[in-house]
Write an enzyme that holds these catalytic residues in place. Structure first.
Site, PDB file in Angstrom:
ATOM      1  N   THR A 104      23.649  43.365  46.615  1.00 52.55           N
ATOM      2  CA  THR A 104      25.001  43.639  47.094  1.00 52.55           C
ATOM      3  C   THR A 104      25.492  44.820  46.270  1.00 52.55           C
ATOM      4  O   THR A 104      24.997  45.039  45.166  1.00 52.55           O
ATOM      5  CB  THR A 104      25.908  42.415  46.829  1.00 52.55           C
ATOM      6  N   GLY A 145      27.396  35.827  54.362  1.00 56.64           N
ATOM      7  CA  GLY A 145      27.555  35.380  52.980  1.00 56.64           C
ATOM      8  C   GLY A 145      28.970  35.575  52.476  1.00 56.64           C
ATOM      9  O   GLY A 145      29.930  35.593  53.255  1.00 56.64           O
ATOM     10  N   THR A 150      28.221  39.373  43.250  1.00 56.77           N
ATOM     11  CA  THR A 150      26.850  39.505  43.751  1.00 56.77           C
ATOM     12  C   THR A 150      26.046  38.263  43.377  1.00 56.77           C
ATOM     13  O   THR A 150      26.168  37.753  42.261  1.00 56.77           O
ATOM     14  CB  THR A 150      26.169  40.775  43.195  1.00 56.77           C
TER      15      THR A 150
END
Lengths: 320, 320
Positions: free
Chosen positions: B176, B206, B227
């Protein structure tokens, strides 16, 4: 025996009394009571809060009186896109679907995502396909359409053309259903389901499938399900904020839910409501609109069902 | 003059040093620095934190070294579905897109949703169409594909067949990018963008587009970008929980981010990281994995770029 409790809402966009026949109001109340009793049957027999909230929401999804499942709002493209979520306060496991079109009971799809996939949130067609593979009932998108929503959409489109969209009532716009429960084992759960708002843009996702915004549950604290303009609930992380106020700031469920509905969310000039239960089985269902279809059964087993402000005022007096 | 600061991450799934050439590591660091400088140019000239985080994320989306935009992970169907969000700490306005397939820079689409629509989150094709109507650059889905991700997908599919999926590294799986900033006017902002994880099921969303989970910003408190395995960040409402700990429990940014990464999230046995900045311009970038590509410039103007644990330990010593 440890306490049990169920609380439900059918959205804070309840119509003014005079806009619906007494027969329709009676049926609305009957469906709220049916939803409560479905959940209570689970809880009273020692069943899990997760089963109770799913059962309660399925009844409201199947009723034309609420904006979820059958009777859901229509998008600007005159079809339906549905969102739902569920959360287990014991494990903090959760599941959600957004922008689904063919699942008869989106809350059950959310539960399937939680229990039978490695995902938490699945969007769109892929979620429909997942639900179908999981053996859930699928329907044509047109199954969800009712005459009432067609009329509401026509009215909103006309308002938009006339430039009077700001005058549209909460009832013309929003709506959601949700349930929260406490079971005999002290487990909390919450579930929420919606068709979004009438005339919504395609692809728009509100707070309902967003854990922390529209739905949250954590054992020892609370379970929360929200209703109102979802964008604001996401920005304020509304459902989790109730839990955070209780956990970090020592607020009671009453204080935390009132702060959200009458202070935090109301400061954005939106209609807002929620139903919540704490670990002791106290249910609260505050809202700042004309009405919010709702009901609850606390450990005393007394069934409460209401749709408008006057009833909640009476209920508040009774509690005071 | 009031302080300014920028912090970025390129995901907590950084490869082990020996799995990439020194030339590739040098380019990774160069792109992190380019991202920081793009944001710093905005902030140092008195520009808004929102512009800074968008600029920083766009650089990382355009780099093949990070799992967002060009170089994003491949789904199990061997194509790309991207998620992004952005939040303005001054107004709590936010925008997000999920499961988009054709927007070159998803973070800019998230910003367009925030500024040019009544929605907060738009899913799938509808979000692609909205971005195109808003004048953003669109590309073929294949634009996002790099050889590295093709290899990672093949490796993961092989592991799945061999039953050794649990041995896959964080780097094979997740990734990410994100940025947080404080501007001269005291405004905080955060943005996050991702391709999800390699071999992800289609439709899986997500924490990246979930405000409160992967991204959060509120003036006076903090801006946070996360992340790691998104499902857990959603269940723990991770980004907002940093703010809640500071607001309700009086924790510092250091205490709140460390509690999330090393305690709350680590308790789920996942790799986790985040970058965060507080209202005084302190940047923190904790992670519990082998490495997290990251960088920051606090008010002193010194550029910090790092990829692995040893560097962060040195940085921690330096701050102590």
């Amino acid at each position: 025996m440890p306490p049990i409790a169920i609380g439900i809402h059918g959205g804070c966009g309840t119509l003014a009394r005079e806009l619906q026949s007494e027969a329709d109001w009676a049926e609305t109340r009957a469906h709220l009571e049916k939803s409560l009793r479905a959940a209570w049957a689970v809880l009273a027999s020692g069943g899990p809060a997760l089963d109770a909230v799913e059962a309660a929401v399925v009844v409201m999804e199947d009723s034309p009186h609420f904006n979820a499942g059958y009777g859901a709002a229509l998008t600007e493209a005159e079809d339906h896109e549905l969102d739902a979520s569920i959360m287990d306060g014991a494990t903090l496991a959760a599941g959600a679907v957004c922008a689904v079109r063919r699942i008869r009971n989106p809350v059950s799809a959310a539960r399937a995502v939680m229990e039978r996939s490695d995902c938490l949130l699945i969007a769109g067609d892929a979620a429909d396909r997942f639900a179908e593979r999981s053996g859930l009932a699928v329907v044509d998108n047109a199954y969800f359409t009712t005459e009432r929503r067609r009329q509401a959409l026509a009215s909103l489109k006309a308002r938009k053309q006339r430039g009077t969209i700001a005058l549209a009532s909460e009832a013309e716009k929003h709506g959601t259903v949700g349930a929260v429960a406490l079971d005999r084992n002290g487990n909390l759960a919450a579930a929420t389901s919606t068709g979004g708002f009438n005339n919504k843009p395609q692809g728009r996702v509100g707070d309902t499938p967003v854990i922390g915004a529209g739905t949250y549950a954590r054992n020892g604290l609370c379970a929360v399900s929200c209703t109102g303009q979802g964008e604001i609930f996401i920005r304020r992380v509304a459902a989790y904020d109730v839990a955070a106020r209780m956990h970090y700031a020592g607020q009671t469920l009453d204080q935390a839910t009132a702060a959200l509905v009458f202070d935090v969310l109301a400061s954005h000039k939106i209609g807002a409501g929620m139903v919540a239960v704490d670990a002791a089985g106290h249910v609260r269902a505050p809202f700042n609109t004309l009405g919010m279809a709702r009901g609850w059964i606390e450990n005393d087993g007394v069934v409460h069902v209401a749709t408008h402000q006057d009833a909640i005022k009476a209920a508040q007096l009774e509690r005071a």
